[in-house]
Motif scaffolding. Sequence first.
Motif, mmCIF file in Angstrom:
data_model
loop_
_atom_site.group_PDB
_atom_site.id
_atom_site.type_symbol
_atom_site.label_atom_id
_atom_site.label_comp_id
_atom_site.label_asym_id
_atom_site.label_seq_id
_atom_site.Cartn_x
_atom_site.Cartn_y
_atom_site.Cartn_z
ATOM 1 N N THR A 181 -24.303 15.295 93.420
ATOM 2 C CA THR A 181 -24.028 16.527 94.230
ATOM 3 C C THR A 181 -25.016 16.295 95.469
ATOM 4 O OG1 THR A 181 -23.011 18.082 92.538
ATOM 5 C CG2 THR A 181 -23.702 18.732 94.584
ATOM 6 N N MET A 182 -26.098 16.158 95.263
ATOM 7 C CA MET A 182 -27.079 15.864 96.240
ATOM 8 C C MET A 182 -27.058 14.522 97.060
ATOM 9 S SD MET A 182 -29.938 18.307 95.993
ATOM 10 C CE MET A 182 -30.998 17.228 96.435
ATOM 11 N N ARG A 183 -26.305 13.794 96.588
ATOM 12 C CA ARG A 183 -26.116 12.689 97.386
ATOM 13 C C ARG A 183 -24.829 12.591 98.184
ATOM 14 N NH1 ARG A 183 -27.538 9.780 92.470
ATOM 15 N NH2 ARG A 183 -25.564 9.665 91.834
ATOM 16 N N GLN A 184 -23.969 13.806 98.033
ATOM 17 C CA GLN A 184 -23.033 14.027 99.018
ATOM 18 C C GLN A 184 -23.536 14.213 100.416
ATOM 19 O OE1 GLN A 184 -20.338 16.967 97.142
ATOM 20 N NE2 GLN A 184 -19.998 15.756 95.332
ATOM 21 N N GLY A 188 -23.023 21.818 102.629
ATOM 22 C CA GLY A 188 -23.065 22.899 101.617
ATOM 23 C C GLY A 188 -23.489 22.142 100.194
ATOM 24 N N ALA A 189 -23.727 20.772 100.385
ATOM 25 C CA ALA A 189 -24.012 20.114 99.192
ATOM 26 C C ALA A 189 -25.332 20.474 98.498
ATOM 27 C CB ALA A 189 -23.790 18.569 99.508
ATOM 28 N N HIS A 190 -26.320 20.295 99.190
ATOM 29 C CA HIS A 190 -27.532 21.027 98.869
ATOM 30 C C HIS A 190 -27.352 22.366 98.157
ATOM 31 C CE1 HIS A 190 -28.870 17.260 100.539
ATOM 32 N NE2 HIS A 190 -30.279 17.594 100.069
ATOM 33 N N ALA A 191 -26.790 23.107 98.722
ATOM 34 C CA ALA A 191 -26.812 24.794 98.287
ATOM 35 C C ALA A 191 -26.086 24.531 96.905
ATOM 36 C CB ALA A 191 -25.753 25.508 99.238
ATOM 37 N N GLU A 195 -27.466 25.759 93.222
ATOM 38 C CA GLU A 195 -26.677 26.851 92.300
ATOM 39 C C GLU A 195 -26.565 26.383 90.971
ATOM 40 O OE1 GLU A 195 -25.692 30.497 91.504
ATOM 41 O OE2 GLU A 195 -26.448 29.850 93.449
ATOM 42 N N THR A 196 -26.007 24.936 91.118
ATOM 43 C CA THR A 196 -25.838 24.589 89.679
ATOM 44 C C THR A 196 -27.022 24.209 88.711
ATOM 45 O OG1 THR A 196 -23.929 23.077 90.623
ATOM 46 C CG2 THR A 196 -24.927 22.390 88.662
ATOM 47 N N ALA A 197 -27.949 23.920 89.747
ATOM 48 C CA ALA A 197 -29.279 23.649 88.990
ATOM 49 C C ALA A 197 -29.713 25.024 88.336
ATOM 50 C CB ALA A 197 -30.342 23.118 89.694
ATOM 51 N N LYS A 198 -29.596 26.068 89.132
ATOM 52 C CA LYS A 198 -30.257 27.480 88.453
ATOM 53 C C LYS A 198 -29.217 27.695 87.354
ATOM 54 C CE LYS A 198 -31.586 29.424 93.006
ATOM 55 N NZ LYS A 198 -31.571 30.384 94.005
ATOM 56 N N GLU A 199 -28.015 27.350 87.423
ATOM 57 C CA GLU A 199 -27.101 27.989 86.189
ATOM 58 C C GLU A 199 -27.386 26.818 84.994
ATOM 59 O OE1 GLU A 199 -22.249 28.132 84.902
ATOM 60 O OE2 GLU A 199 -23.107 27.406 86.940
#
Length: 222
Positions: A181-184, A188-191, A195-199
């Motif tokens: 996702t970070m490479r996209q 809003g990719a970073h956001a 959010e995924t990392a927090k979950e």
Amino acid sequence: MLGLLSAEFPDITVSKIRFLESEGLIEPERSPSGYRKFAPADAERLRFILAAQRDHYLPLRVIKEHLDAVDRGQNPPPLGGRRRTPRGLVATDSVHEDTGDVRLTRRQLLDAAGIDPEVLGELEEFGLVSRVGGQYDGDALTIARAAAALRPFGFEPRHLRAVKAAADREVGLIEAAVAPTMRQRSPGAHARAAETAKEIASLSLKLHAALVSAGLRATLEP
């Protein structure tokens, strides 16, 4: 005494009570043969100490100073209550809610965590605490306070390296999970990655707690 306190404080042990006595926080009477004689006031004092450690992560030095003031007939402010803090430092009871904007000098961190410079030096030496832009953030304060609360149980900063290593491995797994996702390049990719990392981190913490609980149950239960 264990029977009175174990329901509220399941981790209480004879060794813990003796340690608190050796540190001067409680002074039960002794029978002529040397047995400890606990009065109701001793039970309430122990309950206060254990709650201060559990609920506010306060080091024993701070708790003892508070109790000493009470013994002298003074009226110190409640432990864990909101109090005036240096500029840039949030009240300690709100750190766990939002640590992103907390910035502390070395002196502020020492005072807020209730630790000595030597302990902070060891925490930094073993990589548990570090400065960000020349100052410490809220996570550093949380780590320092937890380390201080663990010291009465015999845990020194060097013993916590294994915890740090496990945390680093979890961070690596989470980073690998959100890397696509970070490479996209989409907005809003970073956001979304954050959010995924927090979950994932929240689920990982629950898993870790359950695994520790299961391991202790297998070890301690007859």
